[in-house]
Design a protein around this motif. Structure first.
Motif, mmCIF file in Angstrom:
data_model
loop_
_atom_site.group_PDB
_atom_site.id
_atom_site.type_symbol
_atom_site.label_atom_id
_atom_site.label_comp_id
_atom_site.label_asym_id
_atom_site.label_seq_id
_atom_site.Cartn_x
_atom_site.Cartn_y
_atom_site.Cartn_z
ATOM 1 N N ARG A 247 29.276 102.877 17.452
ATOM 2 C CA ARG A 247 28.191 102.838 18.437
ATOM 3 C C ARG A 247 28.329 103.980 19.434
ATOM 4 N N TRP A 248 29.550 104.182 19.921
ATOM 5 C CA TRP A 248 29.837 105.212 20.917
ATOM 6 C C TRP A 248 29.498 106.601 20.376
ATOM 7 N N ASN A 250 27.154 107.293 18.308
ATOM 8 C CA ASN A 250 25.750 107.347 17.879
ATOM 9 C C ASN A 250 25.631 107.265 16.362
ATOM 10 N N ASP A 251 26.527 106.471 15.766
ATOM 11 C CA ASP A 251 26.593 106.239 14.316
ATOM 12 C C ASP A 251 27.032 107.466 13.519
ATOM 13 N N ASP A 292 28.857 105.693 27.668
ATOM 14 C CA ASP A 292 27.612 106.211 27.136
ATOM 15 C C ASP A 292 27.939 106.986 25.853
ATOM 16 N N THR A 293 26.916 107.467 25.183
ATOM 17 C CA THR A 293 27.091 108.153 23.913
ATOM 18 C C THR A 293 27.948 109.412 24.069
ATOM 19 N N LYS A 304 19.724 109.408 21.228
ATOM 20 C CA LYS A 304 20.642 108.286 21.412
ATOM 21 C C LYS A 304 20.027 107.006 20.852
ATOM 22 N N LYS A 305 20.846 106.256 20.125
ATOM 23 C CA LYS A 305 20.387 104.987 19.547
ATOM 24 C C LYS A 305 20.724 103.794 20.436
ATOM 25 N N TYR A 306 21.669 103.973 21.376
ATOM 26 C CA TYR A 306 22.194 102.836 22.121
ATOM 27 C C TYR A 306 22.197 103.106 23.620
ATOM 28 N N GLU A 307 21.995 102.043 24.381
ATOM 29 C CA GLU A 307 22.127 102.101 25.827
ATOM 30 C C GLU A 307 23.603 102.070 26.210
ATOM 31 N N MET A 309 27.073 100.703 27.491
ATOM 32 C CA MET A 309 27.578 99.347 27.245
ATOM 33 C C MET A 309 28.911 99.129 27.932
ATOM 34 N N TYR A 314 31.263 93.641 25.579
ATOM 35 C CA TYR A 314 31.127 93.757 24.135
ATOM 36 C C TYR A 314 32.322 93.126 23.418
#
Length: 323
Positions: A247-248, A250-251, A292-293, A304-307, A309, A314
Motif C-alpha cells: 500500500r505504502w 502504491n502497489d 503517505d505514499t 496515488k491509490k491510497y489516502e 494511513m 491498520y
C-alpha cells in the motif's frame, strides 16, 4: 532448486559497501516481481540461527502446563506469549467461501521489552533458564537485518538511505517461534486442518528462518492460483513484502499470497507429516506514525491509490482479524 525462479540476493556487497546500489536495485526488483526473495550473507551467523532453533525446540518440548504459564492474552490485538495449536485461524484465500481452517501450529511471540501497550509474556525463569535473554538478543539482531533491508529498499527507490528506517524507529515488531506438530497428511489434503492457509502478511516485511522440512509456497505472479515452492536454501533467510508496504509503495511492490502446505516428499511411511519449525520476524513501521505514499511511486500518469494511513490503526485491525 534450479527450477525455482524466486531470486537469491547476496547481501554482502550492500553491507560491505562494494556494490550498494546494484544490490539495492536487485532487492527492490525482486520485491516488484515476486514479493519474495532469498537473502544470503545478511548479517546473522548460521550458529546464531541454529541456537535459536535449538531454543525453540526446547521450549515447545515442554509440557503443555509449563508453556501455559506464559499464555497468550485474551485480547486479540495483544500478540505476546504462548498460543496453543488451533487458536489462530486464517481464511483460505484460495476459496473465500470456505470457513477459516484451524491452524495446527503452536507459537510464542516476543516484542521489545519497553512496549507498554503490548507487554511481553514470559515463562518463569526456572522453566527454561536463559530463554528470555536469548529471545531478546535474537530479536535485536533481526532488527539490524530489517534496518539494512529498509536502507537497501530506500536506495532502490532513489531515496536517501535512512528514509524508510526513520519510519521504523521504535520498533513495533514481532519475533515468533513456531512449531508445526506432526499430523496425518490426510487431514491436510481433506482440508480438515491447515498448517497455514493462503494469506498475505500485514506490515512492512517479514524475515523468515525455516528448517529443512519445507512446505512454504508463494503464489506465482505470472500464473495466479499456481504456487511456487519456497524450499529451504542453506545459509539463507527468506524475505517477503507485506500488505502495508505494498500500500505504502502504491502497489509497486507485491505482497504475495503464501501458505504452508504438505511437502509430499517428507511424508513418513505411516502417512505423517514431520514436525516443522520456523522463526518469522514481522517488521512494522512505527504504530504512532501516519504514512503517505513513498515518493517516486506515483505521478500524474500513475496517481496515488491510497489516502494517508495510521500504521497503528491498520495493524491492530489486521492483528485482531487473525484470532
Amino acid at each position: 532448486m534450479s527450477n525455482n525462479p524466486i531470486p537469491i540476493v547476496d547481501f554482502a556487497p550492500f553491507l560491505d559497501g562494494s556494490a550498494k546500489q546494484q544490490t539495492a536495485d536487485q532487492l527492490l526488483g525482486s520485491f516488484k516481481s515476486y514479493g519474495f526473495l532469498y537473502l544470503t550473507n545478511f548479517g546473522i551467523s548460521n550458529e546464531e540461527v541454529q541456537e535459536m532453533f535449538d531454543l525453540s525446540k526446547r521450549f515447545f518440548a515442554l509440557p503443555h502446563e509449563s508453556k501455559m504459564l506464559a499464555p497468550y492474552p485474551e485480547a486479540r490485538t495483544h500478540h505476546r506469549g504462548y498460543s496453543f495449536p488451533g487458536r489462530e485461524k486464517l481464511p483460505d484465500a484460495g476459496d473465500v467461501a470456505e470457513m477459516p481452517l484451524p491452524s495446527v501450529k503452536e507459537t510464542f511471540d516476543i516484542g521489545r521489552e519497553d512496549d507498554d501497550s503490548m507487554l511481553n509474556v514470559w515463562p518463569p525463569d526456572h522453566i527454561l533458564p536463559g530463554f528470555k535473554e536469548l529471545c531478546l538478543a535474537f530479536y535485536w539482531k533481526c532488527h539490524e537485518v530489517e534496518k539494512n533491508i529498509l536502507r537497501a529498499l530506500a536506495l532502490g527507490f532513489g531515496l536517501e538511505e535512512e528514509w524508510l528506517v526513520r519510519h521504523h524507529r521504535m520498533p513495533d515488531n514481532n519475533l515468533r517461534l513456531q512449531h508445526y506438530p506432526s499430523i496425518p497428511l490426510e487431514s491436510v489434503l481433506t482440508k480438515k486442518v491447515a498448517r497455514i492457509s493462503n494469506h498475505t502478511d500485514y506490515a512492512s516485511l517479514t524475515v523468515l528462518f525455516q528448517d529443512n522440512v519445507g512446505g512454504l509456497e508463494a503464489e506465482d505472479p505470472n500464473e495466479p492460483g499456481r504456487y511456487l515452492a519456497v524450499s529451504p536454501i542453506p545459509n539463507s533467510v527468506v524475505v517477503n513484502a507485506a500488505d502495508f508496504l505494498r500500500r505504502w509503495s502504491n502497489d509497486v511492490i507485491r505482497s504475495p499470497m503464501h501458505g504452508v502446505r504438505a511437502p509430499q516428499d517428507m511424508v513418513t511411511e505411516d502417512g505423517m507429516l514431520p514436525d516443522r519449525y520456523s522463526i518469522p520476524y514481522f517488521c512494522a513501521a512505527d504504530f504512532s506514525t501516519v504514512v503517505d505514499t513513498i515518493p517516486g511511486t506515483w505521478s500524474a500518469d500513475y496517481p496515488k491509490k491510497y489516502e494517508p494511513m495510521s500504521v497503528g490503526k491498520y495493524m491492530l485491525k489486521r492483528l485482531a482479524d487473525g484470532y
